[in-house]
Design a protein around this motif. Structure first.
Motif, PDB file in Angstrom:
ATOM      1  N   PHE A 158       0.840  -1.202   0.000  1.00  0.00           N
ATOM      2  CA  PHE A 158       0.000   0.000   0.000  1.00  0.00           C
ATOM      3  C   PHE A 158       0.869   1.244   0.000  1.00  0.00           C
ATOM      4  O   PHE A 158       0.600   2.211  -0.726  1.00  0.00           O
ATOM      5  N   THR A 159       1.909   1.223   0.821  1.00  0.00           N
ATOM      6  CA  THR A 159       2.800   2.380   0.915  1.00  0.00           C
ATOM      7  C   THR A 159       3.482   2.651  -0.422  1.00  0.00           C
ATOM      8  O   THR A 159       3.599   3.807  -0.856  1.00  0.00           O
ATOM      9  N   LEU A 160       3.919   1.585  -1.092  1.00  0.00           N
ATOM     10  CA  LEU A 160       4.582   1.744  -2.385  1.00  0.00           C
ATOM     11  C   LEU A 160       3.621   2.259  -3.450  1.00  0.00           C
ATOM     12  O   LEU A 160       3.983   3.111  -4.270  1.00  0.00           O
ATOM     13  N   MET A 161       2.388   1.742  -3.447  1.00  0.00           N
ATOM     14  CA  MET A 161       1.396   2.209  -4.415  1.00  0.00           C
ATOM     15  C   MET A 161       1.044   3.667  -4.169  1.00  0.00           C
ATOM     16  O   MET A 161       0.875   4.454  -5.113  1.00  0.00           O
ATOM     17  N   ASP A 162       0.932   4.047  -2.889  1.00  0.00           N
ATOM     18  CA  ASP A 162       0.649   5.441  -2.571  1.00  0.00           C
ATOM     19  C   ASP A 162       1.803   6.336  -3.037  1.00  0.00           C
ATOM     20  O   ASP A 162       1.577   7.429  -3.563  1.00  0.00           O
ATOM     21  N   LYS A 163       3.030   5.863  -2.862  1.00  0.00           N
ATOM     22  CA  LYS A 163       4.192   6.634  -3.296  1.00  0.00           C
ATOM     23  C   LYS A 163       4.170   6.847  -4.805  1.00  0.00           C
ATOM     24  O   LYS A 163       4.438   7.957  -5.299  1.00  0.00           O
ATOM     25  N   LEU A 164       3.828   5.804  -5.544  1.00  0.00           N
ATOM     26  CA  LEU A 164       3.756   5.914  -7.004  1.00  0.00           C
ATOM     27  C   LEU A 164       2.660   6.892  -7.419  1.00  0.00           C
ATOM     28  O   LEU A 164       2.893   7.805  -8.236  1.00  0.00           O
ATOM     29  N   ASN A 165       1.467   6.733  -6.854  1.00  0.00           N
ATOM     30  CA  ASN A 165       0.328   7.575  -7.249  1.00  0.00           C
ATOM     31  C   ASN A 165       0.548   9.045  -6.892  1.00  0.00           C
ATOM     32  O   ASN A 165       0.266   9.942  -7.696  1.00  0.00           O
TER      33      ASN A 165
END
Length: 399
Positions: A158-165
């Protein structure tokens, strides 16, 4: 504390107060005071008198979020839809977002550069993107700190996806801001920070909406509210503009997001469902499901129509339903259905949800799918690939 008191005294001086109200409006002045007060009390989660009962409830509430989201494939995949919120923002051009996305994808160094450019929003985004995880990290004690570390690790996707978005959205708006302000870097950074604050949920109080900054007992009723609060803000902004075209665009965006969400969850209509009726249900849910608290009422109705257990967004309803119904379900499984396996899993569901065990929701979802296949309530999968896919994202049962 002394610094905050000085700021409050300064803002309440008649001349300063009048100047802000005349320049930006009385509502802005009052909202700013509210924001400053919430920010100054950000480390205070409960009043002393309520601490004995409320503090454990808030702790379990945060764990509940982890049990629902961590290691849950569907919940992770749903973050692929977050860019829709950015694209619906009136200040973001589609082409600018595309430029930002392409730039970040082609140059991974931009992730670090964006954090340097935006110390107020992006630098500590990884620690502050979710309110419940932010609260978990603040629980003291050897056991709590280790459990929180494990829960944080389980949420890494989740943290990585949030960082990408957020990075792609921020950089896209930054590029657009430079063009709009003739190269004014500071103004472009401010515009980019604003788009992230408006379009994504947050965990630090200075970046949260007023609803999500609530403390004490109200905090229980706003869990999972970050995403809903963002969507509600998008709808509210569209209505306030009074522009019919703008409202149509937002409604279409909501509908598309709802349909894509159902595709990701593998919840498309079954062969014996009327497709028009299904589309109408999704259209209604796309709007009313995004309204805080009302969304749970809509979920009850849709669950009844689809003959399934409702998935409440509000943890008070969900945890309460499990706590009250699990013993009855377990008793029913043992006595009426003579199903010890089901009774055991019902109790695992209740305990995992209450204690915040990562993977609880995904594990139970997969177990129920294989149990249904084994007992003939679902068709046998045609191969290992289909079995794996449907165990992760079980389709709806035929009526």
């Amino acid at each position: 504390a002394e610094a905050m008191n000085d700021v409050f005294k300064f803002l309440r001086q008649p001349g300063i107060k009048k100047s802000i109200q005349q320049t930006m409006g009385a509502e802005y002045y009052q909202e700013f005071l509210s924001w400053l007060l919430d920010f100054s009390n950000s480390n205070k989660t409960v009043d002393q008198g309520d601490a004995f009962l409320l503090k454990p409830l808030l702790r379990f509430k945060s764990g509940f979020v982890v049990s629902k989201l961590a290691l849950n494939f569907a919940s992770n995949a749903m973050q692929l839809l977050d860019p829709i919120k950015v694209l619906l923002d009136k200040d973001m051009k589609v082409l600018s977002y595309a430029k930002g996305f392409t730039s970040v994808m082609l140059n991974r160094k931009l992730f670090a550069e964006v954090q340097e450019l935006s110390p107020n929003v992006m630098r500590f985004r990884a620690e502050n993107w979710n309110r419940e995880l932010h609260e978990l990290a603040n629980y003291r004690g050897k056991f709590n700190s280790k459990l929180a570390a494990f829960q944080q690790a389980a949420m890494i996707t989740f943290t990585l996806m949030d960082k990408l978005n957020t990075t792609t959205a921020w950089y896209g708006r930054y590029i657009q801001g430079l063009e709009e302000t003739n190269g004014d870097v500071d103004q472009a950074i401010a515009l980019a920070d604003r788009i992230v604050d408006r379009s994504f949920q947050a965990g630090a109080p200075q970046h949260m909406s007023r609803l999500m900054r609530t403390k004490g007992w109200t905090n229980l009723f706003t869990t999972f509210g970050g995403d809903i609060s963002t969507w509600f803000g998008i709808m509210d902004n569209a209505i306030r503009t009074g522009d019919p075209k703008r409202m149509v665009v937002v409604l279409m965006g909501l509908f598309i997001e709802q349909i894509l969400a159902q595709i990701i969850r593998n919840r498309m209509p079954t062969e014996d469902e009327d497709e028009i009726e299904w589309l109408l249900l999704q259209a209604g849910h796309s709007v009313f499901g995004k309204i805080p608290f009302i969304g749970d009422m809509v979920e009850i109705g849709m669950a009844k129509l689809e003959d399934r257990v409702p998935q409440f967004g509000n943890p008070v309803f969900d945890a309460g339903e499990k706590a009250l119904m699990s013993p009855f379900r377990a008793y029913d499984a043992y006595t009426k259905q003579e199903d010890a396996e089901k009774a055991s899993m019902e109790m695992v569901d209740a305990l995992g949800t209450t204690l915040g065990v990562p993977g609880t929701a995904q594990g139970l979802k997969s177990w129920r799918y294989f149990k249904d296949v084994r007992e003939g309530r679902r068709p046998e999968p045609e191969g290992p690939g289909q079995a794996t896919y449907e165990a992760i994202l079980p389709p709806k049962k035929e009526r």
